[in-house]
Design a protein around this motif. Structure first.
Motif, PDB file in Angstrom:
ATOM      1  N   ASP A 134      16.297  16.475  43.952  1.00 23.33           N
ATOM      2  CA  ASP A 134      17.621  16.271  43.954  1.00 23.33           C
ATOM      3  C   ASP A 134      18.404  17.461  43.687  1.00 23.33           C
ATOM      4  N   LEU A 135      18.172  18.427  44.228  1.00 22.81           N
ATOM      5  CA  LEU A 135      18.660  19.670  44.125  1.00 22.81           C
ATOM      6  C   LEU A 135      19.926  19.775  45.273  1.00 22.81           C
ATOM      7  N   ALA A 136      21.049  19.879  44.913  1.00 21.31           N
ATOM      8  CA  ALA A 136      22.133  20.059  45.734  1.00 21.31           C
ATOM      9  C   ALA A 136      22.040  21.010  47.077  1.00 21.31           C
ATOM     10  N   GLU A 137      22.200  20.482  48.176  1.00 20.03           N
ATOM     11  CA  GLU A 137      22.008  21.128  49.395  1.00 20.03           C
ATOM     12  C   GLU A 137      22.542  22.249  49.521  1.00 20.03           C
ATOM     13  N   THR A 138      23.830  22.579  48.992  1.00 21.81           N
ATOM     14  CA  THR A 138      24.458  23.867  48.959  1.00 21.81           C
ATOM     15  C   THR A 138      23.562  24.976  48.072  1.00 21.81           C
ATOM     16  N   SER A 139      22.958  24.528  46.939  1.00 23.38           N
ATOM     17  CA  SER A 139      22.198  25.384  46.259  1.00 23.38           C
ATOM     18  C   SER A 139      20.763  25.618  47.003  1.00 23.38           C
ATOM     19  N   ARG A 140      20.231  24.659  47.698  1.00 26.28           N
ATOM     20  CA  ARG A 140      19.169  25.196  48.537  1.00 26.28           C
ATOM     21  C   ARG A 140      19.396  25.955  49.483  1.00 26.28           C
ATOM     22  N   LEU A 141      20.524  25.836  50.157  1.00 18.81           N
ATOM     23  CA  LEU A 141      20.890  26.828  51.191  1.00 18.81           C
ATOM     24  C   LEU A 141      20.988  28.374  50.453  1.00 18.81           C
ATOM     25  N   ARG A 142      21.586  28.283  49.313  1.00 21.60           N
ATOM     26  CA  ARG A 142      21.903  29.590  48.462  1.00 21.60           C
ATOM     27  C   ARG A 142      20.517  30.251  48.231  1.00 21.60           C
ATOM     28  N   ILE A 143      19.791  29.473  47.556  1.00 24.22           N
ATOM     29  CA  ILE A 143      18.225  29.751  47.286  1.00 24.22           C
ATOM     30  C   ILE A 143      17.639  30.412  48.533  1.00 24.22           C
ATOM     31  N   ASP A 144      17.568  29.914  49.647  1.00 26.74           N
ATOM     32  CA  ASP A 144      16.860  30.023  50.783  1.00 26.74           C
ATOM     33  C   ASP A 144      17.587  31.639  51.239  1.00 26.74           C
ATOM     34  N   LYS A 145      18.781  31.755  51.109  1.00 26.13           N
ATOM     35  CA  LYS A 145      19.421  33.154  51.437  1.00 26.13           C
ATOM     36  C   LYS A 145      18.933  34.083  50.507  1.00 26.13           C
ATOM     37  N   ALA A 146      18.964  33.910  49.319  1.00 24.32           N
ATOM     38  CA  ALA A 146      18.894  34.841  48.339  1.00 24.32           C
ATOM     39  C   ALA A 146      17.303  35.465  48.205  1.00 24.32           C
ATOM     40  N   LEU A 147      16.474  34.277  48.576  1.00 23.36           N
ATOM     41  CA  LEU A 147      14.810  34.844  48.595  1.00 23.36           C
ATOM     42  C   LEU A 147      14.352  35.379  49.951  1.00 23.36           C
ATOM     43  N   ARG A 148      15.298  35.557  50.881  1.00 21.95           N
ATOM     44  CA  ARG A 148      14.864  36.009  52.001  1.00 21.95           C
ATOM     45  C   ARG A 148      14.585  37.592  51.750  1.00 21.95           C
ATOM     46  N   GLY A 149      15.203  38.211  50.874  1.00 24.47           N
ATOM     47  CA  GLY A 149      14.956  39.710  50.856  1.00 24.47           C
ATOM     48  C   GLY A 149      15.628  40.583  51.781  1.00 24.47           C
ATOM     49  N   ASP A 150      16.398  39.828  52.258  1.00 26.67           N
ATOM     50  CA  ASP A 150      17.482  40.716  53.254  1.00 26.67           C
ATOM     51  C   ASP A 150      18.418  41.499  52.580  1.00 26.67           C
ATOM     52  N   PRO A 151      18.548  42.759  52.860  1.00 26.90           N
ATOM     53  CA  PRO A 151      19.517  43.675  51.958  1.00 26.90           C
ATOM     54  C   PRO A 151      20.900  43.434  52.278  1.00 26.90           C
ATOM     55  N   VAL A 152      20.980  42.921  53.648  1.00 25.75           N
ATOM     56  CA  VAL A 152      22.384  42.662  53.919  1.00 25.75           C
ATOM     57  C   VAL A 152      22.870  41.142  53.614  1.00 25.75           C
ATOM     58  N   ALA A 153      24.136  40.918  52.782  1.00 26.14           N
ATOM     59  CA  ALA A 153      24.368  39.454  52.613  1.00 26.14           C
ATOM     60  C   ALA A 153      24.605  38.521  53.850  1.00 26.14           C
ATOM     61  N   TRP A 154      24.185  37.354  53.986  1.00 31.12           N
ATOM     62  CA  TRP A 154      24.479  36.535  54.846  1.00 31.12           C
ATOM     63  C   TRP A 154      26.057  36.020  54.975  1.00 31.12           C
ATOM     64  N   PHE A 155      26.340  35.968  56.005  1.00 29.75           N
ATOM     65  CA  PHE A 155      27.672  35.261  56.344  1.00 29.75           C
ATOM     66  C   PHE A 155      27.798  34.715  57.927  1.00 29.75           C
ATOM     67  N   ARG A 156      28.409  33.836  58.218  1.00 33.90           N
ATOM     68  CA  ARG A 156      28.510  33.063  59.340  1.00 33.90           C
ATOM     69  C   ARG A 156      29.170  34.181  60.209  1.00 33.90           C
ATOM     70  N   ARG A 157      28.526  34.338  61.383  1.00 32.06           N
ATOM     71  CA  ARG A 157      29.165  35.204  62.501  1.00 32.06           C
ATOM     72  C   ARG A 157      29.676  34.396  63.493  1.00 32.06           C
TER      73      ARG A 157
END
Length: 157
Positions: A134-157
């Motif tokens: 029962d993890l909030a979907e917005t939190s699941r997405l934030r965790i996925d983005k944070a754990l990618r290890g990408d040095p560049v922040a995600w944003f919709r293009r």
């Protein structure tokens, strides 16, 4: 859930109509890689730490304040991980709000996690591969983005 005074003042003018606000969130990790989550009183779901920016407040400082206020722990901001817009949220009182969310990856420094305010009923560490159903979907997405290890922040293009 306490509503900041500046939002109460705005609501006197706009009523329940949609309100656009700036928010911050954090994926807080322990040294062993576990993620700190809170169980929100308003939704009953598990979520990453999040909150509203006060007028003039810097986002990284705001997220550290929210982490301390909600969980009783001190953390260090490591990097910006994403900037996105939430869907429109309708609260039980009828208020409608949409947030521009600035999410950070943070590292736990010290303190034993506990519900340090009335916004959360529980605070716990979770392994990234064993997150609650029962993890909030917005939190699941934030965790996925944070754990990618990408040095560049995600944003919709």
């Amino acid at each position: 859930m306490p509503i900041p005074d500046f939002i109460r003042a705005l609501r006197r003018h706009v009523g329940h109509d949609p309100l656009w606000l700036s928010g911050v969130s954090a994926v807080v990790r322990a040294e062993d890689g576990r993620i700190l989550l809170t169980r929100r009183v308003d939704t009953g779901q598990w979520a990453v730490v999040s909150g509203v920016l006060e007028p003039g407040e810097e986002p990284a400082r705001a997220v550290l304040r929210e982490i301390a206020e909600e969980t009783g722990v001190r953390a260090e901001v490591l990097r910006l991980t994403s900037v996105d817009v939430t869907p429109m949220i309708t609260y039980p009182n009828g208020d409608q709000t949409q947030y521009l969310d600035v999410c950070f990856l943070a590292r736990h420094i010290d303190g034993d996690p506990h519900p340090a305010d009335d916004e959360n009923s529980a605070v716990r560490w979770f392994a990234p591969d064993d997150l609650p159903e029962d993890l909030a979907e917005t939190s699941r997405l934030r965790i996925d983005k944070a754990l990618r290890g990408d040095p560049v922040a995600w944003f919709r293009r």
